[in-house]
Motif scaffolding. Structure first.
Motif, short mmCIF file in Angstrom:
data_model
loop_
_atom_site.label_atom_id
_atom_site.label_comp_id
_atom_site.label_asym_id
_atom_site.label_seq_id
_atom_site.Cartn_x
_atom_site.Cartn_y
_atom_site.Cartn_z
N ALA A 46 -57.98 -13.54 3.88
CA ALA A 46 -58.72 -12.89 5.03
C ALA A 46 -58.01 -11.01 5.32
O ALA A 46 -58.78 -10.09 5.39
CB ALA A 46 -58.56 -13.50 6.66
N VAL A 47 -57.14 -11.36 5.23
CA VAL A 47 -56.25 -10.24 5.18
C VAL A 47 -56.32 -9.20 3.72
O VAL A 47 -55.85 -8.19 3.82
CB VAL A 47 -54.79 -9.72 5.70
N GLY A 48 -56.58 -9.89 2.96
CA GLY A 48 -56.66 -8.92 1.39
C GLY A 48 -55.26 -8.84 0.99
O GLY A 48 -54.87 -7.65 0.53
N THR A 87 -51.48 -2.63 18.76
CA THR A 87 -51.53 -1.27 18.27
C THR A 87 -51.81 -2.46 16.62
O THR A 87 -51.31 -2.68 15.85
CB THR A 87 -49.93 -0.38 17.72
N PRO A 88 -52.94 -1.74 15.77
CA PRO A 88 -53.00 -2.68 14.25
C PRO A 88 -52.06 -1.96 13.44
O PRO A 88 -50.48 -0.71 14.13
CB PRO A 88 -54.12 -1.66 14.65
N GLY A 89 -51.83 -2.96 13.09
CA GLY A 89 -50.94 -2.80 11.92
C GLY A 89 -48.74 -2.58 12.75
O GLY A 89 -48.33 -2.67 11.48
N ALA A 149 -52.79 -20.81 4.55
CA ALA A 149 -52.29 -19.88 3.61
C ALA A 149 -53.14 -19.41 2.82
O ALA A 149 -53.38 -17.48 3.03
CB ALA A 149 -51.07 -20.12 2.74
N ALA A 150 -54.21 -19.77 2.24
CA ALA A 150 -55.00 -19.20 1.69
C ALA A 150 -56.12 -18.19 2.24
O ALA A 150 -56.45 -16.79 2.26
CB ALA A 150 -55.82 -20.69 0.02
N GLU A 151 -56.31 -18.84 3.54
CA GLU A 151 -57.94 -18.67 4.90
C GLU A 151 -56.94 -17.06 4.67
O GLU A 151 -57.88 -16.29 4.55
CB GLU A 151 -58.05 -19.08 5.47
N ALA A 156 -50.72 -12.05 11.64
CA ALA A 156 -51.17 -11.44 9.98
C ALA A 156 -51.78 -10.23 9.68
O ALA A 156 -52.08 -9.32 9.23
CB ALA A 156 -51.66 -12.87 9.04
N ALA A 157 -52.58 -10.47 10.85
CA ALA A 157 -53.85 -9.47 10.45
C ALA A 157 -53.71 -7.89 11.26
O ALA A 157 -53.89 -6.69 11.11
CB ALA A 157 -55.29 -9.62 10.89
#
Length: 330
Positions: free
Chosen positions: A96-98, A43-45, A90-92, A70-71
């Protein structure tokens, strides 16, 4: 494909698994995703508010797993040897996930038991409950190499370090009904449990054989670790990614990589089941090996299937090598 019955889909899935080559390649993943037996995506989140640690997260399967978790909302802790490479990942991830703070870097050499203890001490001090600990760090040395404590490198990195790390982090894992995942390899199907020579001191050394033997060790510890960690409320699984195109494969197995080429899975396809095991609701049954979101047999050939006594002997070697103060055999 959509008209297949569940029984026919399971038969096709098993056939892909037993014939190895189709099932471990991109073809196996593509076919299985279209079967009615393919479990639903997380499930998303679903991991929002949870912390997950991934070793070897600076490239390949570990990097992809960290991105995917992380997404799904997790705060991902990248346990790496190289802080610079970890910082790039980590920066990427955060881009990506904002989400600022979505990834944090920790330095640890999993093959070095002293480094594992130092990392765990710092992580315990942070007091972050862990939803999952993914043991992904791996290596395939060309020649026999020893860890700082004098253990053969693949056994130190794939078995001893992960067991020690989990034992030390059990209080944090137990605080969030934690899940431990060993990212193993289908190569372990070719090797028996090296009960009498876990350090590979006999015979001509082969990196691929040592790698597969250590991965067999991970698999055969599953029932023992499942029983041991159950009272803490922690489950343990292993996942194998099939044949995936990663920097490690390209460097350590160049002929294999060149031979299979386009048939190899992407890192995302290889990491899929690990992400699914971490995020699935309810949690998958403890103590099992998973591939393409289904439980799989741990041995195909009779010669690689150990006895319960052999598993116990291997566990005793692990326990003695790790030297925790309270480390009884279950």
């Amino acid at each position: 494909m959509t008209g297949l019955t569940t029984a026919a889909a399971r038969a096709l899935d098993s056939t892909l698994d037993r014939t190895i080559a189709p099932g471990f390649t991109r073809l196996g993943y593509a076919v299985r995703r279209r079967l009615p037996t393919w479990p639903a995506d997380p499930t998303p989140g679903i991991l929002t508010g949870h912390h997950v640690a991934v070793t070897g997260a600076s490239s390949g399967l570990g990097e992809c797993t960290a991105h995917d978790l992380a997404a799904l909302g997790a705060t991902v802790h990248l346990v790496v040897r190289d802080a610079g490479r970890g910082g790039r990942v980590a920066a990427e991830i955060e881009s990506a996930v904002g989400r600022a703070g979505a990834a944090r870097v920790w330095v640890c050499d999993v093959a070095d038991l002293d480094s594992v203890r130092t990392f765990c001490s710092a992580f315990l001090a942070a007091g972050l409950p862990l939803r999952a600990l993914v043991h992904n760090a791996g290596a395939l040395p060309a020649t026999r190499t020893e860890s700082p404590q004098g253990h053969e490198l693949t056994m130190a990195l794939h078995v001893l370090g992960p067991v020690l790390m989990t034992e030390l982090l059990l209080p944090l894992l137990g605080a969030d009904a934690g899940r431990v995942v060993f990212v193993t390899s289908g190569g372990m199907y070719s090797q028996p449990l090296p009960v009498d020579d876990p350090e590979f001191l006999r015979g001509e050394y082969s990196g691929t054989t040592a790698y597969a033997r250590s991965k067999r060790g991970q698999i055969e510890l599953l029932p023992i670790l499942a029983r041991r960690w159950l009272p803490a409320g922690v489950s343990v699984s292993a996942t194998h990614p099939g044949w995936a195109a990663t920097p490690g494969v390209q460097t350590s197995l160049p002929r294999f990589n060149a031979l299979l080429g386009p048939s190899l899975r992407t890192a995302g396809e290889g990491a899929d089941t690990t992400t699914w095991v971490v995020a699935a609701d309810p949690a998958p049954a403890s103590g099992q090996l998973w591939h393409d979101r289904q439980p799989r047999p741990t041995s195909i050939m009779r010669r690689t299937h150990p006895t319960a006594l052999q598993r116990e002997r291997f566990w005793e070697w692990v326990a003695e090598s790790v030297t925790l103060p309270d480390f009884p055999s279950p």
